[in-house]
Design an enzyme around this catalytic site. Structure first.
Site, PDB file in Angstrom:
ATOM      1  CD1 TRP A   1      -7.458   8.667  -1.633  1.00  0.00           C
ATOM      2  CD2 TRP A   1      -8.243   8.590   0.469  1.00  0.00           C
ATOM      3  NE1 TRP A   1      -6.473   9.150  -0.798  1.00  0.00           N
ATOM      4  CE2 TRP A   1      -6.932   9.122   0.487  1.00  0.00           C
ATOM      5  CE3 TRP A   1      -8.935   8.460   1.680  1.00  0.00           C
ATOM      6  CZ2 TRP A   1      -6.296   9.515   1.677  1.00  0.00           C
ATOM      7  CZ3 TRP A   1      -8.298   8.840   2.860  1.00  0.00           C
ATOM      8  CH2 TRP A   1      -6.994   9.364   2.843  1.00  0.00           C
TER       9      TRP A   1
ATOM     10  CD  GLU B   1      -5.925   1.763  -6.352  1.00  0.00           C
ATOM     11  OE1 GLU B   1      -6.319   2.787  -5.751  1.00  0.00           O
ATOM     12  OE2 GLU B   1      -6.068   0.617  -5.902  1.00  0.00           O
TER      13      GLU B   1
ATOM     14  CB  CYS C   1      -0.935  -0.004   1.213  1.00  0.00           C
ATOM     15  SG  CYS C   1      -1.918   1.513   1.342  1.00  0.00           S
TER      16      CYS C   1
ATOM     17  NE  ARG D   1       2.582   0.719   3.491  1.00  0.00           N
ATOM     18  CZ  ARG D   1       3.737   0.074   3.607  1.00  0.00           C
ATOM     19  NH1 ARG D   1       4.094  -0.441   4.776  1.00  0.00           N
ATOM     20  NH2 ARG D   1       4.559  -0.030   2.564  1.00  0.00           N
TER      21      ARG D   1
HETATM   22  N1  ARG Z   1      -6.716  -1.792  -6.960  1.00  0.00           N
HETATM   23  C1  ARG Z   1      -8.005  -2.081  -6.429  1.00  0.00           C
HETATM   24  C2  ARG Z   1      -9.068  -1.553  -7.378  1.00  0.00           C
HETATM   25  O1  ARG Z   1      -8.760  -0.962  -8.359  1.00  0.00           O
HETATM   26  C3  ARG Z   1      -8.213  -1.475  -5.050  1.00  0.00           C
HETATM   27  C4  ARG Z   1      -7.121  -1.712  -4.040  1.00  0.00           C
HETATM   28  C5  ARG Z   1      -7.150  -0.767  -2.865  1.00  0.00           C
HETATM   29  N2  ARG Z   1      -6.965   0.596  -3.284  1.00  0.00           N
HETATM   30  C6  ARG Z   1      -7.002   1.672  -2.486  1.00  0.00           C
HETATM   31  N3  ARG Z   1      -6.832   2.835  -3.040  1.00  0.00           N
HETATM   32  N4  ARG Z   1      -7.189   1.565  -1.186  1.00  0.00           N
HETATM   33  O2  ARG Z   1     -10.250  -1.666  -7.155  1.00  0.00           O
END
Ligand code: ARG
Length: 358
Positions: free
Chosen positions: A233, A238, A65, A68
């Site tokens: 968030w 991602e 992560c 953090r």
């Molecule tokens: N990578 C995952 C997604 O696209 C979520 C993982 C957690 N991501 C976060 N920003 N807490 O759905």
């Protein structure tokens, strides 16, 4: 090396917890109690503040992560006394709504009882269905093809759209799984628009507001919470570089590149790279426009470097998995790329678990 016993795991977490929270004077009495409980019943329960702090340290120890820096700010919904399926659904809907917070997303975890065999079958509380077409192509998020089939087996009616939220499916040991549709009024989907490339907005892409992971086990002091959904968030990449772009997900780079008028047969045109940048810009722009909290990878990288400095100041080594911390796009432009990291696993932590299905 043999696996430490529950007693050892409890002792090592409680020692850390009482030391970091400056409660050393209470430790001996508490340890006596816990030891006794483990001896008599083979188990013990965490006190509220022990669980609360454990969820946070588990985040601090999450090597994959990048977010953090904010580990102390986890909001904890202690649902250990919740028992009926009905009440579990209610608690999960509450989590979705509380975490969303009108767009100002709060990092939140709901912790359910560790000893009642409660499991959430969804990988995340929010996620899009996938449907296989006659010609073998897939509509929706291919990541959820098998899970969608499970939902349909349980009686959920497929809707055949590209961005259909799946129902929430929960299970208790020895009972049949139960599902419920997420109420409309607690759902926010962000429509993806590009600030100046209309052809990208025309694709009518969407993504959901909050990534709420529900298939990992929170382990604190040797107690394993198999149902403990948690969220932060989004970081834009991602969605823009992975969920919408990966070939085994929405695989949209060729589509976006064509919309942009790029020649997708010419590798030297860097069409994938160009499409990626525009898609990522569209994601960040759209979330901001919709008032839903999101972070770009440059700011996230800066925050992670600050986390590393902060931890050093407090006398702790940061452990991290470089291949996860470095953003999937523009890696070398972020400072984390140029930083050495050690991927060692500490407890408390969040661990992968096996699917309950397929
Ligand atoms: N990578 C995952 C997604 O696209 C979520 C993982 C957690 N991501 C976060 N920003 N807490 O759905």
């Amino acid at each position: 090396m043999t696996e430490p016993t529950l007693r050892e795991k409890a002792k090592s977490y409680l020692t850390l917890c009482y030391r970091e929270l400056n409660k050393q004077d209470l430790f001996d009495k508490r340890w006596e109690e816990v030891e006794q409980s483990i001896r008599d019943r083979g188990m013990y329960e965490l006190l509220d503040f022990e669980l609360d702090y454990g969820t946070k340290v588990a985040w601090r120890n999450s090597n994959k992560c990048i977010g953090r820096l904010f580990w102390r700010s986890m909001e904890v919904m202690d649902q250990r006394s919740v028992d009926s399926m009905e009440a579990i659904f209610t608690a999960l809907f509450e989590h979705i709504d509380f975490a969303y917070n009108g767009g100002n997303i709060r990092s939140t975890i709901s912790v359910f009882n560790a000893h009642k065999g409660i499991r959430i079958m969804n990988p995340q509380l929010l996620g899009f269905a996938a449907y296989e077409q006659e010609d073998g192509s897939i509509i929706g998020d291919p990541k959820h093809l098998r899970f969608t089939k499970e939902c349909v087996k349980l009686g959920w009616a497929p809707k055949n759209g590209a961005f259909d939220l799946l129902p929430i499916v929960i299970k208790k040991e020895g009972e049949a799984p139960a599902w419920k549709e997420i109420p409309d009024d607690i759902i926010t989907l962000v429509s993806i628009e590009h600030p100046n490339i209309k052809a990208i907005s025309d694709l009518k892409l969407k993504w959901y507001s909050t990534p709420i992971i529900s298939n990992m086990t929170l382990e604190v002091g040797g107690i394993e919470f198999m149902a403990s959904p948690f969220n932060g968030w989004y970081m834009g990449t991602e969605i823009g570089s992975r969920n919408l772009a990966d070939e085994d997900r929405y695989n949209l780079l060729p589509v976006v590149a064509k919309q942009m008028g790029l020649d997708i047969r010419d590798k030297n045109s860097l069409w994938k790279d160009r499409a990626l940048v525009e898609l990522n810009q569209a994601v960040l722009y759209s979330f901001r426009k919709a008032g839903v909290k999101i972070i770009d990878h440059h700011s996230a990288s800066k925050q992670f470097m600050q986390f590393m400095r902060q931890e050093a100041k407090e006398g702790r080594d940061v452990t991290a998995d470089w291949s996860w911390i470095v953003p999937p796009t523009s890696g070398s432009t972020t400072q984390v790329f140029h930083t050495e990291m050690e991927d060692v696993t500490h407890s408390p932590n969040y661990f992968y678990q096996e699917n309950t299905w397929g």
